[in-house]
Design a protein around this motif. Structure first.
Motif, PDB file in Angstrom:
ATOM      1  N   TYR A   1      57.875 -18.181   8.152  1.00 52.92           N
ATOM      2  CA  TYR A   1      57.629 -18.323   9.587  1.00 52.92           C
ATOM      3  C   TYR A   1      58.778 -19.031  10.302  1.00 52.92           C
ATOM      4  O   TYR A   1      59.033 -18.766  11.468  1.00 52.92           O
ATOM      5  CB  TYR A   1      56.305 -19.043   9.837  1.00 52.92           C
ATOM      6  N   LEU A   2      59.477 -19.899   9.588  1.00 52.61           N
ATOM      7  CA  LEU A   2      60.637 -20.551  10.186  1.00 52.61           C
ATOM      8  C   LEU A   2      61.729 -19.527  10.496  1.00 52.61           C
ATOM      9  O   LEU A   2      62.346 -19.564  11.559  1.00 52.61           O
ATOM     10  CB  LEU A   2      61.166 -21.651   9.263  1.00 52.61           C
ATOM     11  N   LYS A   3      61.927 -18.582   9.580  1.00 53.10           N
ATOM     12  CA  LYS A   3      62.910 -17.524   9.814  1.00 53.10           C
ATOM     13  C   LYS A   3      62.489 -16.643  10.993  1.00 53.10           C
ATOM     14  O   LYS A   3      63.324 -16.226  11.787  1.00 53.10           O
ATOM     15  CB  LYS A   3      63.080 -16.663   8.572  1.00 53.10           C
ATOM     16  N   LEU A   4      61.189 -16.379  11.089  1.00 56.06           N
ATOM     17  CA  LEU A   4      60.697 -15.525  12.171  1.00 56.06           C
ATOM     18  C   LEU A   4      60.758 -16.199  13.534  1.00 56.06           C
ATOM     19  O   LEU A   4      61.142 -15.572  14.522  1.00 56.06           O
ATOM     20  CB  LEU A   4      59.251 -15.098  11.900  1.00 56.06           C
ATOM     21  N   THR A   5      60.381 -17.465  13.587  1.00 52.52           N
ATOM     22  CA  THR A   5      60.269 -18.139  14.882  1.00 52.52           C
ATOM     23  C   THR A   5      61.483 -18.982  15.237  1.00 52.52           C
ATOM     24  O   THR A   5      61.763 -19.182  16.418  1.00 52.52           O
ATOM     25  CB  THR A   5      59.033 -19.065  14.917  1.00 52.52           C
ATOM     26  N   GLY A   6      62.150 -19.528  14.227  1.00 54.22           N
ATOM     27  CA  GLY A   6      63.256 -20.430  14.480  1.00 54.22           C
ATOM     28  C   GLY A   6      62.807 -21.792  15.000  1.00 54.22           C
ATOM     29  O   GLY A   6      63.613 -22.595  15.446  1.00 54.22           O
ATOM     30  N   HIS A   7      61.514 -22.072  14.931  1.00 57.82           N
ATOM     31  CA  HIS A   7      60.955 -23.316  15.471  1.00 57.82           C
ATOM     32  C   HIS A   7      60.123 -23.975  14.379  1.00 57.82           C
ATOM     33  O   HIS A   7      59.154 -23.386  13.879  1.00 57.82           O
ATOM     34  CB  HIS A   7      60.098 -22.992  16.697  1.00 57.82           C
ATOM     35  N   GLU A   8      60.476 -25.207  14.022  1.00 53.11           N
ATOM     36  CA  GLU A   8      59.819 -25.880  12.906  1.00 53.11           C
ATOM     37  C   GLU A   8      58.329 -26.112  13.113  1.00 53.11           C
ATOM     38  O   GLU A   8      57.526 -25.885  12.207  1.00 53.11           O
ATOM     39  CB  GLU A   8      60.508 -27.215  12.624  1.00 53.11           C
ATOM     40  N   VAL A   9      57.939 -26.568  14.283  1.00 55.76           N
ATOM     41  CA  VAL A   9      56.525 -26.856  14.535  1.00 55.76           C
ATOM     42  C   VAL A   9      55.705 -25.566  14.518  1.00 55.76           C
ATOM     43  O   VAL A   9      54.634 -25.513  13.901  1.00 55.76           O
ATOM     44  CB  VAL A   9      56.340 -27.619  15.871  1.00 55.76           C
TER      45      VAL A   9
END
Length: 89
Positions: free
Chosen positions: A10-18
């Motif tokens: 999900y980090l790769k998909l969103t680029g947002h840690e939270v």
């Protein structure tokens, strides 16, 4: 999948840690549809005890539970892991 691998995906998909953390935890909670989380009322019925005792066990940490908003939910495996001494106390 593990929580960590879901987080990385999900980090790769969103680029947002939270956002990645929230999505990974959500995926973890819903990954076992056959093991749906129980309400305190359902857990009490399965154990044959009062709802108040379930809330007390959760609050004391003797019964693992999850807070989803204001709701308390219990995984069926956590009921199986609960020892008889915790219920009798």
């Amino acid at each position: 999948m593990s929580l960590e691998s879901d987080y990385q995906k999900y980090l790769k998909l969103t680029g947002h840690e939270v956002a990645a953390a929230v999505l990974a935890v959500g995926a973890s909670l819903t990954s076992h549809r056959d093991d749906a989380l129980l309400t305190p009322k359902q857990a009490a019925a399965k154990l044959g005890v009062s709802i108040d005792l379930i809330y007390e066990l959760c609050a004391s940490g003797r019964l693992r539970s999850r807070k989803i908003g204001r709701a308390v939910r219990i995984h069926p495996d956590d009921l199986r892991d609960l020892d008889e001494d915790s219920i009798a106390h």
